[in-house]
Write a protein that holds these residues in place. Structure first.
Motif, PDB file in Angstrom:
ATOM      1  N   LEU A   8       3.130  14.422   5.417  1.00 53.82           N
ATOM      2  CA  LEU A   8       2.554  15.130   4.273  1.00 53.82           C
ATOM      3  C   LEU A   8       2.763  16.631   4.463  1.00 53.82           C
ATOM      4  O   LEU A   8       2.333  17.197   5.467  1.00 53.82           O
ATOM      5  CB  LEU A   8       1.058  14.813   4.156  1.00 53.82           C
ATOM      6  N   LEU A  65      -0.412  16.662  -3.434  1.00 51.06           N
ATOM      7  CA  LEU A  65      -1.269  15.804  -2.623  1.00 51.06           C
ATOM      8  C   LEU A  65      -2.753  16.031  -2.860  1.00 51.06           C
ATOM      9  O   LEU A  65      -3.584  15.285  -2.337  1.00 51.06           O
ATOM     10  CB  LEU A  65      -0.942  16.004  -1.143  1.00 51.06           C
ATOM     11  N   LYS A  68      -4.847  12.653  -7.378  1.00 58.24           N
ATOM     12  CA  LYS A  68      -4.746  11.218  -7.124  1.00 58.24           C
ATOM     13  C   LYS A  68      -3.353  10.689  -7.461  1.00 58.24           C
ATOM     14  O   LYS A  68      -2.790   9.890  -6.698  1.00 58.24           O
ATOM     15  CB  LYS A  68      -5.800  10.452  -7.923  1.00 58.24           C
ATOM     16  N   ARG A  71      -1.028  11.608  -4.680  1.00 56.43           N
ATOM     17  CA  ARG A  71      -1.245  10.789  -3.481  1.00 56.43           C
ATOM     18  C   ARG A  71      -0.702   9.384  -3.677  1.00 56.43           C
ATOM     19  O   ARG A  71      -0.134   8.795  -2.753  1.00 56.43           O
ATOM     20  CB  ARG A  71      -2.735  10.762  -3.124  1.00 56.43           C
ATOM     21  N   TRP A  75       1.986   7.702  -1.141  1.00 58.33           N
ATOM     22  CA  TRP A  75       1.594   6.583  -0.292  1.00 58.33           C
ATOM     23  C   TRP A  75       2.191   5.242  -0.721  1.00 58.33           C
ATOM     24  O   TRP A  75       2.350   4.348   0.096  1.00 58.33           O
ATOM     25  CB  TRP A  75       0.067   6.465  -0.277  1.00 58.33           C
ATOM     26  N   VAL A  86       0.766   8.493   9.909  1.00 61.20           N
ATOM     27  CA  VAL A  86       0.712   9.537   8.885  1.00 61.20           C
ATOM     28  C   VAL A  86       0.456  10.875   9.585  1.00 61.20           C
ATOM     29  O   VAL A  86      -0.473  10.983  10.400  1.00 61.20           O
ATOM     30  CB  VAL A  86      -0.395   9.265   7.844  1.00 61.20           C
ATOM     31  N   ASN A  88      -0.292  14.807   8.801  1.00 64.20           N
ATOM     32  CA  ASN A  88      -0.634  15.766   7.755  1.00 64.20           C
ATOM     33  C   ASN A  88      -0.408  17.195   8.240  1.00 64.20           C
ATOM     34  O   ASN A  88      -1.186  17.740   9.016  1.00 64.20           O
ATOM     35  CB  ASN A  88      -2.094  15.616   7.312  1.00 64.20           C
ATOM     36  N   SER A 110      -7.010  17.218   3.122  1.00 68.51           N
ATOM     37  CA  SER A 110      -7.132  16.455   4.367  1.00 68.51           C
ATOM     38  C   SER A 110      -8.097  15.289   4.205  1.00 68.51           C
ATOM     39  O   SER A 110      -7.812  14.163   4.648  1.00 68.51           O
ATOM     40  CB  SER A 110      -7.613  17.368   5.503  1.00 68.51           C
ATOM     41  N   ASN A 113      -6.623  12.337   1.907  1.00 61.35           N
ATOM     42  CA  ASN A 113      -5.532  11.583   2.514  1.00 61.35           C
ATOM     43  C   ASN A 113      -5.992  10.819   3.748  1.00 61.35           C
ATOM     44  O   ASN A 113      -5.488   9.724   4.023  1.00 61.35           O
ATOM     45  CB  ASN A 113      -4.369  12.516   2.839  1.00 61.35           C
ATOM     46  N   ARG A 116      -7.511   7.668   2.503  1.00 62.26           N
ATOM     47  CA  ARG A 116      -6.461   6.711   2.142  1.00 62.26           C
ATOM     48  C   ARG A 116      -5.917   6.016   3.396  1.00 62.26           C
ATOM     49  O   ARG A 116      -5.685   4.798   3.404  1.00 62.26           O
ATOM     50  CB  ARG A 116      -5.346   7.457   1.404  1.00 62.26           C
ATOM     51  N   TYR A 125      -3.605   8.590  12.215  1.00 59.85           N
ATOM     52  CA  TYR A 125      -3.532   9.694  11.255  1.00 59.85           C
ATOM     53  C   TYR A 125      -3.623  10.988  12.056  1.00 59.85           C
ATOM     54  O   TYR A 125      -4.624  11.245  12.736  1.00 59.85           O
ATOM     55  CB  TYR A 125      -4.673   9.602  10.239  1.00 59.85           C
TER      56      TYR A 125
END
Length: 380
Positions: A8, A65, A68, A71, A75, A86, A88, A110, A113, A116, A125
């Motif tokens: 990301l 990002l 919604k 994202r 994703w 993932v 970020n 942050s 995501n 998610r 993550y």
């Protein structure tokens, strides 16, 4: 085993270097999707990065990002499935922005995501935060147990983002807090000082900064930041639930960095000292405005002379001109994970490497070549 990695914010400074490093390190064992609002064609990439983004193992998705829909685009995978890892590295990194922008593009981005990732059961993550979350400390380097008292607005909201990530139920997470990151692709870290230095070439005038050379400016090479992320990808269980500072052992200071710039550009550098700086503190907004105006015009003239159209700027925000020490202990990751920093201190060669890359991307003029070496001088 093939790993699918979602990066990301991958066209930014750390992100573009990370994509290159992962491709070189993992070869055919990975597939990468980069999600960013800025497409590669508009990111002022040099050839090194263009080749990486053109690689068959890299897919790019343009999206916001913080929304919604963005994202979902980042994703969603055809045929279902989840992302193994993932990373970020998306955030608002510019200085002097409105606080609401930092809140949205650092903390909220942050948090959403990470949620998610928790829902999808990602193996790990990885949240890229900042060592600016610590209080200014001159004598004792801040380790991961040090108290937090962010010294910039961006760091304030990155810390909020960290807290949100760590609070997601069932999420496997790791947080990195890099010190001042330097290296190829830098736009907002050391490069604004380099741009300022360029405006003094051939003028005979000394480049003076506020305060003195002792201000702590802990550094870390962007390649080492990428290597730390790769280590976490290789062993998610070892890094799960950990916070690690990333900082070399070079004890970098404002004097060291400005001295390297002086050597690189063949200019005299110095500092106005604490007495004058404390007087300036009373009228800091005006002082910062005058200082930035002093460099803006000659930089614009240099760009016109050399036919350069650039995103680089000599602008340095009020926050970064305060007498705040970024003093960071990056040793825990060495002790815990056996990590070894490739570059233990910032050198003149590293600054030249940054300038070479910026020149190749047509963002900087080659006026440092053939420069002599001048030492640091200080008054106060």
């Amino acid at each position: 085993m093939l790993k699918d990695i979602l990066v990301l914010g991958g066209t930014g400074f750390v992100g573009r270097n990370l994509v290159v490093h992962l491709l070189e390190r993992f070869g055919e064992r990975i597939m990468i999707r980069v999600a960013d609002k800025c497409p590669p064609a508009m990111a002022f990439l040099s050839q090194r990065y263009k080749r990486a983004f053109d690689d068959d193992r890299v897919e790019f998705v343009q999206c916001d990002l913080t929304r919604k829909r963005g994202r979902d685009l980042a994703w969603r995978r055809e045929g279902g499935g989840r992302w193994d890892i993932v990373v970020n590295v998306a955030a608002e990194t510019g200085d002097g922005r409105d606080e609401a922008l930092y809140e949205k593009r650092c903390a909220e981005l942050s948090a959403m995501n990470a949620e998610r990732a928790g829902e999808e059961g990602t193996d790990l993550y990885i949240e890229m935060s900042t060592a600016f979350v610590y209080a200014s400390s001159f004598r004792t380097p801040n380790d991961e147990q040090a108290s937090t008292n962010p010294i910039t607005l961006q760091a304030k909201w990155k810390l909020k983002g960290e807290e949100a990530v760590r609070g997601v139920k069932g999420l496997n997470w790791c947080v990195f807090r890099p010190a001042i990151v330097y290296g190829m692709g830098d736009r907002n870290s050391i490069m604004p000082r380099a741009v300022c230095a360029a405006t003094y070439v051939g003028t005979g005038e000394r480049m003076d900064f506020l305060w003195d050379g002792g201000i702590k400016m802990s550094t870390v090479w962007v390649g080492d930041v990428c290597r730390a992320v790769a280590c976490a990808i290789e062993d998610p269980d070892k890094f799960n639930g950990k916070i690690y500072n990333l900082a070399d052992s070079g004890n970098s200071t404002q004097g060291l960095i400005n001295g390297l710039l002086g050597e690189t550009f063949g200019i005299d550098v110095g500092f106005v000292g604490r007495i004058i700086s404390n007087v300036a503190r009373i009228h800091m907004d005006g002082v910062v405005e005058v200082a930035n105006e002093k460099h803006m015009r000659p930089w614009s003239e240099l760009c016109t002379k050399h036919n350069i159209s650039t995103v680089l700027s000599p602008y340095i925000s009020r926050e970064l001109l305060q007498a705040k020490n970024v003093n960071v202990d990056g040793g825990k990751i060495v002790e815990d994970a056996g990590f070894v920093y490739d570059r233990e201190r910032i050198r003149r060669e590293d600054i030249v490497e940054c300038l070479e890359e910026a020149s190749e991307a047509k963002l900087f003029m080659r006026i440092w070549e053939g420069a002599g070496c001048n030492g640091e001088e200080e008054k106060g």
